[in-house]
Design an enzyme around this catalytic site. Structure first.
Site, PDB file in Angstrom:
ATOM      1  N   THR A 165       0.895  -1.115   0.017  1.00 49.62           N
ATOM      2  CA  THR A 165       0.260  -0.044   0.162  1.00 49.62           C
ATOM      3  C   THR A 165       0.775   1.218   0.181  1.00 49.62           C
ATOM      4  O   THR A 165       2.069   1.074   0.612  1.00 49.62           O
ATOM      5  CB  THR A 165      -0.823   0.047   1.318  1.00 49.62           C
ATOM      6  OG1 THR A 165      -1.626  -1.251   1.185  1.00 49.62           O
ATOM      7  CG2 THR A 165      -1.659   1.225   1.565  1.00 49.62           C
ATOM      8  N   ARG A 197     -14.042  -6.592  -1.244  1.00 53.29           N
ATOM      9  CA  ARG A 197     -13.497  -6.451  -0.029  1.00 53.29           C
ATOM     10  C   ARG A 197     -12.684  -4.915   0.188  1.00 53.29           C
ATOM     11  O   ARG A 197     -12.161  -4.613  -0.679  1.00 53.29           O
ATOM     12  CB  ARG A 197     -12.474  -7.597   0.290  1.00 53.29           C
ATOM     13  CG  ARG A 197     -11.529  -7.317   1.712  1.00 53.29           C
ATOM     14  CD  ARG A 197     -10.180  -6.590   1.654  1.00 53.29           C
ATOM     15  NE  ARG A 197      -9.590  -6.600   2.736  1.00 53.29           N
ATOM     16  CZ  ARG A 197      -8.594  -5.820   3.012  1.00 53.29           C
ATOM     17  NH1 ARG A 197      -8.178  -5.122   1.924  1.00 53.29           N
ATOM     18  NH2 ARG A 197      -7.699  -5.800   3.961  1.00 53.29           N
ATOM     19  N   VAL A 198     -13.102  -4.296   1.444  1.00 49.52           N
ATOM     20  CA  VAL A 198     -12.344  -3.150   1.383  1.00 49.52           C
ATOM     21  C   VAL A 198     -11.641  -3.274   2.948  1.00 49.52           C
ATOM     22  O   VAL A 198     -12.341  -3.307   4.078  1.00 49.52           O
ATOM     23  CB  VAL A 198     -13.610  -2.003   1.562  1.00 49.52           C
ATOM     24  CG1 VAL A 198     -13.027  -0.541   2.067  1.00 49.52           C
ATOM     25  CG2 VAL A 198     -14.368  -1.858   0.389  1.00 49.52           C
ATOM     26  N   GLY A 199     -10.581  -2.647   2.909  1.00 50.37           N
ATOM     27  CA  GLY A 199      -9.594  -2.425   4.216  1.00 50.37           C
ATOM     28  C   GLY A 199      -9.664  -1.232   4.673  1.00 50.37           C
ATOM     29  O   GLY A 199     -10.662  -0.371   4.695  1.00 50.37           O
ATOM     30  N   ASP A 200      -8.607  -0.918   5.358  1.00 50.50           N
ATOM     31  CA  ASP A 200      -8.631   0.573   6.175  1.00 50.50           C
ATOM     32  C   ASP A 200      -8.348   1.685   5.234  1.00 50.50           C
ATOM     33  O   ASP A 200      -8.595   2.725   5.431  1.00 50.50           O
ATOM     34  CB  ASP A 200      -7.494   0.340   7.117  1.00 50.50           C
ATOM     35  CG  ASP A 200      -6.039   0.125   6.529  1.00 50.50           C
ATOM     36  OD1 ASP A 200      -5.256   1.129   6.656  1.00 50.50           O
ATOM     37  OD2 ASP A 200      -5.800  -0.618   5.913  1.00 50.50           O
ATOM     38  N   THR A 224      -0.586   1.551   6.894  1.00 57.40           N
ATOM     39  CA  THR A 224      -0.213   0.456   5.897  1.00 57.40           C
ATOM     40  C   THR A 224      -0.385  -0.756   6.759  1.00 57.40           C
ATOM     41  O   THR A 224       0.181  -0.820   8.008  1.00 57.40           O
ATOM     42  CB  THR A 224       1.077   0.568   5.162  1.00 57.40           C
ATOM     43  OG1 THR A 224       1.188  -0.718   4.252  1.00 57.40           O
ATOM     44  CG2 THR A 224       2.126   0.837   5.808  1.00 57.40           C
ATOM     45  N   GLY A 225      -0.731  -1.880   6.182  1.00 52.10           N
ATOM     46  CA  GLY A 225      -0.689  -2.971   6.946  1.00 52.10           C
ATOM     47  C   GLY A 225      -1.953  -3.900   7.002  1.00 52.10           C
ATOM     48  O   GLY A 225      -2.802  -3.803   5.959  1.00 52.10           O
ATOM     49  N   HIS A 226      -2.179  -4.613   7.956  1.00 56.01           N
ATOM     50  CA  HIS A 226      -3.382  -5.615   8.067  1.00 56.01           C
ATOM     51  C   HIS A 226      -4.701  -4.719   8.265  1.00 56.01           C
ATOM     52  O   HIS A 226      -4.905  -4.272   9.411  1.00 56.01           O
ATOM     53  CB  HIS A 226      -3.081  -6.543   9.084  1.00 56.01           C
ATOM     54  CG  HIS A 226      -4.377  -7.663   9.096  1.00 56.01           C
ATOM     55  ND1 HIS A 226      -4.899  -7.931  10.270  1.00 56.01           N
ATOM     56  CD2 HIS A 226      -5.055  -8.289   8.182  1.00 56.01           C
ATOM     57  CE1 HIS A 226      -6.084  -8.909  10.015  1.00 56.01           C
ATOM     58  NE2 HIS A 226      -6.218  -9.024   8.746  1.00 56.01           N
TER      59      HIS A 226
END
Length: 301
Positions: free
Chosen positions: A171, A199-202, A222-224
């Protein structure tokens, strides 16, 4: 008194193999220089963040724009968000297709009546704003197509392994402060490899993947994503700047991510005084920063 200019960028927190580190450093360096040049010419923090993120979206090294991960259907769906620390205005898109630079669509939303548009609606909005559309295959590179074929056989990788192996790219994000003391932050991503459609992350969520407040700081994360969302990491890091300077605030936020949800990732930060900070608990995080009186950015893995 005018505020010192500063910009910091990241290219993702994950395991970066030795053979890929130079391309990550080069991409971060180019983005930092491009963004700082905007500031040097008198441009706004928002302009600088957009310019820096576009540089990284155009670089197939990263998981953003060209070269982003494919989802389970073999499609590139991108997420991006940007925030203005002087107005608290937010613009974001999620699961957008056929757009190489989703950060530009997010920037347009800052002056709209809406904060976030997703899916097909985001693509329609991009076209209405004059952001160029591309063919879906223009965003797909051989590396990611081969990765998709691999995961089509094996299935979606477990989240706990994504940031410890070479199964994920980075990212991207940027934070800047301009001469007026205005702060901006933005983040852009293709998400996790072989993610489910939609799917949407942070990354596009304000307070999670990015946050900007002139009174505190600007942050890009950035990350999980699922872990980051649970602790609203970007807003939490900015809040730490009420009492801590940028480096200590970044470290405090990462300790919180680890302690509360055992999350993996990293963040970059500029506080209201123009001090830069960063922290990560993955094995590597590509980053570069440039502040006034520096001739070249400091670039690190």
């Amino acid at each position: 008194m005018s505020t010192p200019l500063a910009i910091i960028v990241h290219g993702g927190a994950w395991y970066i193999p030795a053979e890929e580190q130079e391309s990550h450093k080069a991409g971060c360096r180019e983005a930092a220089v491009a963004g700082f040049e905007v500031l040097r010419r008198g441009g706004s923090a928002l302009d600088a963040v957009e310019e820096a993120v576009v540089c990284m979206e155009d670089d197939p090294t990263f998981d953003a724009g060209v070269g982003a991960h494919l989802n389970q259907d073999g499609v590139v769906q991108l997420d991006a968000g940007i925030m203005d620390g002087s107005t608290y205005q937010v613009g974001a898109v999620a699961a957008i297709e056929r757009v190489q630079n989703p950060i530009c669509v997010a920037r347009h939303l800052l002056t709209s009546e809406h904060n976030m548009i997703v899916g097909a609606g985001a693509t329609i909005y991009a076209q209405a704003c004059g952001v160029p559309l591309c063919n879906p295959e223009d965003l797909v590179i051989e590396r990611e197509h081969n990765r998709w074929l691999e995961y089509k056989e094996r299935g979606e990788p477990p989240s706990e392994t994504v940031f410890t192996g070479s199964s994920v790219k980075g990212t991207v994000g940027a934070v800047a402060i301009d001469r007026a003391g205005d702060i901006a932050a933005g983040t852009s991503t293709g998400g996790t490899p072989f993610k489910p459609e939609g799917r949407v992350g942070d990354s596009p969520l304000p307070g999670c993947g990015y946050y900007a407040d002139n009174a505190l700081a600007g942050v890009s994360v950035t990350g999980h994503g699922e872990s980051i969302i649970r602790v609203q990491l970007a807003r939490s890091a900015a809040d730490f700047c009420a009492k801590l300077q940028a480096p200590a605030a970044a470290e405090a936020a990462m300790h919180m991510l680890s302690d509360r949800v055992a999350g993996k990732g990293g963040l970059i930060l500029i506080d209201r005084a123009g001090r830069v900070g960063y922290a990560y608990n993955s094995s590597e995080m590509a980053r570069a920063f440039m502040v006034e009186r520096m001739d070249e950015p400091q670039v690190e893995i």
